[in-house]
Design an enzyme around this catalytic site. Sequence first.
Site, PDB file in Angstrom:
ATOM      1  N   GLU A 172     -11.388  16.912  -3.410  1.00 45.89           N
ATOM      2  CA  GLU A 172     -12.507  16.683  -5.594  1.00 45.89           C
ATOM      3  C   GLU A 172     -13.575  16.940  -5.490  1.00 45.89           C
ATOM      4  O   GLU A 172     -14.182  16.664  -3.440  1.00 45.89           O
ATOM      5  CB  GLU A 172     -11.903  15.443  -5.624  1.00 45.89           C
ATOM      6  N   LYS A 196     -19.558  12.578 -13.400  1.00 47.15           N
ATOM      7  CA  LYS A 196     -18.027  12.535 -12.593  1.00 47.15           C
ATOM      8  C   LYS A 196     -17.607  13.640 -13.569  1.00 47.15           C
ATOM      9  O   LYS A 196     -17.278  12.823 -15.233  1.00 47.15           O
ATOM     10  CB  LYS A 196     -17.732  11.048 -12.562  1.00 47.15           C
ATOM     11  N   ASP A 229     -10.605  -1.387 -18.663  1.00 47.80           N
ATOM     12  CA  ASP A 229     -10.922  -0.260 -17.878  1.00 47.80           C
ATOM     13  C   ASP A 229      -9.496   0.214 -16.745  1.00 47.80           C
ATOM     14  O   ASP A 229      -9.407  -0.300 -15.949  1.00 47.80           O
ATOM     15  CB  ASP A 229     -12.092  -0.561 -17.454  1.00 47.80           C
ATOM     16  N   SER A 280      -8.263   3.819 -14.752  1.00 48.70           N
ATOM     17  CA  SER A 280      -9.116   5.381 -14.246  1.00 48.70           C
ATOM     18  C   SER A 280      -8.441   5.990 -15.027  1.00 48.70           C
ATOM     19  O   SER A 280      -7.470   6.344 -15.469  1.00 48.70           O
ATOM     20  CB  SER A 280      -8.634   5.532 -13.085  1.00 48.70           C
ATOM     21  N   ALA A 281      -8.675   7.096 -15.414  1.00 45.29           N
ATOM     22  CA  ALA A 281      -7.722   8.321 -16.354  1.00 45.29           C
ATOM     23  C   ALA A 281      -6.827   8.828 -15.275  1.00 45.29           C
ATOM     24  O   ALA A 281      -6.169   9.807 -15.459  1.00 45.29           O
ATOM     25  CB  ALA A 281      -8.546   9.900 -16.570  1.00 45.29           C
ATOM     26  N   ASP A 282      -7.734   8.383 -12.982  1.00 41.61           N
ATOM     27  CA  ASP A 282      -6.618   9.700 -12.489  1.00 41.61           C
ATOM     28  C   ASP A 282      -4.603   8.794 -13.016  1.00 41.61           C
ATOM     29  O   ASP A 282      -3.987   9.865 -12.604  1.00 41.61           O
ATOM     30  CB  ASP A 282      -6.957   8.819 -11.174  1.00 41.61           C
ATOM     31  N   LYS A 295      -8.109   2.699  -4.132  1.00 45.03           N
ATOM     32  CA  LYS A 295      -9.619   2.014  -4.129  1.00 45.03           C
ATOM     33  C   LYS A 295      -8.944   0.336  -4.003  1.00 45.03           C
ATOM     34  O   LYS A 295      -8.579  -0.121  -4.698  1.00 45.03           O
ATOM     35  CB  LYS A 295     -10.947   2.121  -4.741  1.00 45.03           C
TER      36      LYS A 295
END
Length: 806
Positions: A59, A123, A175, A177-179, A196
């Site tokens: 990435e 990002k 919130d 993440s789209a990950d 993380k």
Amino acid sequence: MLPAASSTRAAGAAAIRRRATIMKSMIVRRQIHQFPESIKVAPEVQDAVRAGAPVVALESTILTHGIPYPHNLELAHELNALAKSKGVVPATIALMNGVPTVGATDADLETLCKNDRGKEFIKVSRRDIAYCVARGITGGTTIAGTMILAHLAGIKVFATGGLGGVHRGAETTFDVSADLEELGRTPVAVVSSGAKAILDLDKTFEYLETKGVHVSTFGPKGTNLPAFYSRDSGIPSPFNFETPQDAAAVIHASNLLKLESGFLFCVPAPHEFHIPAEIIDAAINEAVVQANEANIKGKEITPFLLNRVFEITNGRSLQSNIGFVKNNFTIAAGIAKALSEGEKKTSLSTPTWSGSNPTSPFATLSPTTSSSSSLVSPSFVSVLPTRTPTHLSGPADCLVIGAIAVDLTCDLPHASAHDASSYIHTSNPGKIHRTPGGVGFNVFLAASYASSLRSSRIRMVSAVGPEARAGIKHALNISDPHDELDLAGVLINPDAVTAQYVAMHDASGELILACGDMNVIENLSPSHIRQQVLQNQSSLKWVALDANLEFEPMTAVIETARQVNANILFEPTAVLKSRTLLDVLARVSSTQAKHQSPAGLPLGKPLIDVITPNKFELAGMFKHARDLGLFDTAAWWQTIDRLQATSEFRNKVLMFSQINRITDLVAEQGLVQQAVHLLPYMSNIFIKLGDKGVLGVQLIESSSFTSLLLSHTSASSVVWHGDAELSIVVRYFPAFQVSDIVSVTGAGDSFCGVMLAELVAASVHDHNNNVLTDFDAVTKIVEKSQRASGLTLKSRLAVNPEIKNL
């Protein structure tokens, strides 16, 4: 009713044709990936994907938003260099001026890394890709963005630092993440140090479970999920994987089943980069409070928190991050290589099923079962992470098939090999040394050392026990700092024990007694042997084997090597073990006799090209061949009659032995006589005589001589012409004097390995397939092999690395 039946048959035939067309198109797509015109894929990445070679995606938000300049640029270059050292192609993914780019150039990396922590570029996740393309924007791709573009480019493995996830307080902020969403719908394997640590880890992994994402942690069963900076989050991992092959097998199985979801392979940070939970948690909690106070949300929250943790820990978090990114990439490279190798084995066929188990290129037949048996656990696979370095990738020039073992050498300073009473029936004080060994491995190691300057591709084919799952070189303490040893053909057998050899030496280094447990090698899978030979047939020049193989595996070696026209070298290993070769030759020769192939000579050629016995092994082979009736067949007599070895020949040999002071070996022990008897089955016999040198006996077609050979006895040779086509050459090579002998272990194997390397080099680099008929060339080969043996005599190791300098 007949027309209806005809219509049914016609419809059925049409359906079969449609399925065949679909299958054919599937095969083509597997072979040649179609790259979308809307993305820019670097030429080296395109070539690798089309060839099925291993590629690892990277990435770019870690460069644009995660790590400050110049550390980010240094990391980018270090990862590219690491990729080359591991034999994979790196592909950093980003949006460059609106162009989705797979395989960023050095100039691209420079641009991305000078982003000043995200102040200039954005990002890029799934929602942002189209916008960036439309507006010509440059940006760093997140895990989600990278997965999408990697999948479009045909890349299946992706290495990163940490995964995005469910943020703390997501129950009110939503919130997430789209990950996580991308992992649920894009079939790319992400290798990271978990999610993380700034996230709510429990909720993150619950979310992944809901999305059907396979999550597995590197380590033995029971290893918990890592927490980014910390090795243990306290959260149980759903699954564990202990080798890159384990992960590759899961990816391959999912692809066969077309599950269309991603994979998260978590790798705990190495101990040197681990930050204790109490330290990192305190820093994160402080950063979260500051973020809430500043009302920082959305895509700005992660860069802010990471930056504050960096400052609070005085930069320790950055060093940890960089360290485990490199470690993750190493694991990802191993997975990509294992996946590449496994897929190549089925690249021209569609998946087949046997009972309830799909066949897999990652599964291999148990060594105790036949090729028709069902498949065993996928844990029994080739050890591909320790495969070929970049300069040795591709088909092998030579295979060495035999034992890899743990050698335990016992030095008994008060014992004498000539006085058994000094060591028998009692305990002996001494020193014990543990080194990698095994006759096959020693031959392979010596050949690899001797080939290092000429880059011949030598590959080991063997089997070891499950303790080598974390890496053969590590488990057996094999020193290979430059990744020069090709162990791609070595299997891990979860139900076996790695071979072991115990040798006891007296005060002068002479062998007193030895014991070997080679069961894992003796039963090496014949199907694996055939597979290794056939998949390298386009380049294979030589196959070497030791006598640790039992009858069926050894038969597989000889038959398959001859099938692909590869030359064969045999190292007898031990008196009892060497007999197996004669059993194999008896069966093969009997089969050939039915097809009127004289004296076991397919196309006029003996089955074995070179053997390197000592005098005891030669005598044992001679006796066993005689007992088997190999010297009584009509075909054997035809060859012997053609040699016309009359009393004149015997007189010349006797005179030769007297001149060279080896009458006891030639006249009394009958070494030349024994060798000549074996020549119709093995045409070049080099007998190792220890401190007395080497005796060579060769069967050569007279028309093949490439150096001037005299037909009378000389000081060091006898050349005897039989009929117009066959000759016998007997040669003596005096020993080189060696002082300060440390151990005799491996000296003969070093001789054999260097000889093998020279024969391979002659075939591959010098294009000389008749080197054994070249009088001068043979002299140079044997003398170099003797020097290698001398170097090993002066070393504690079974093979002296100084052989590289010969």
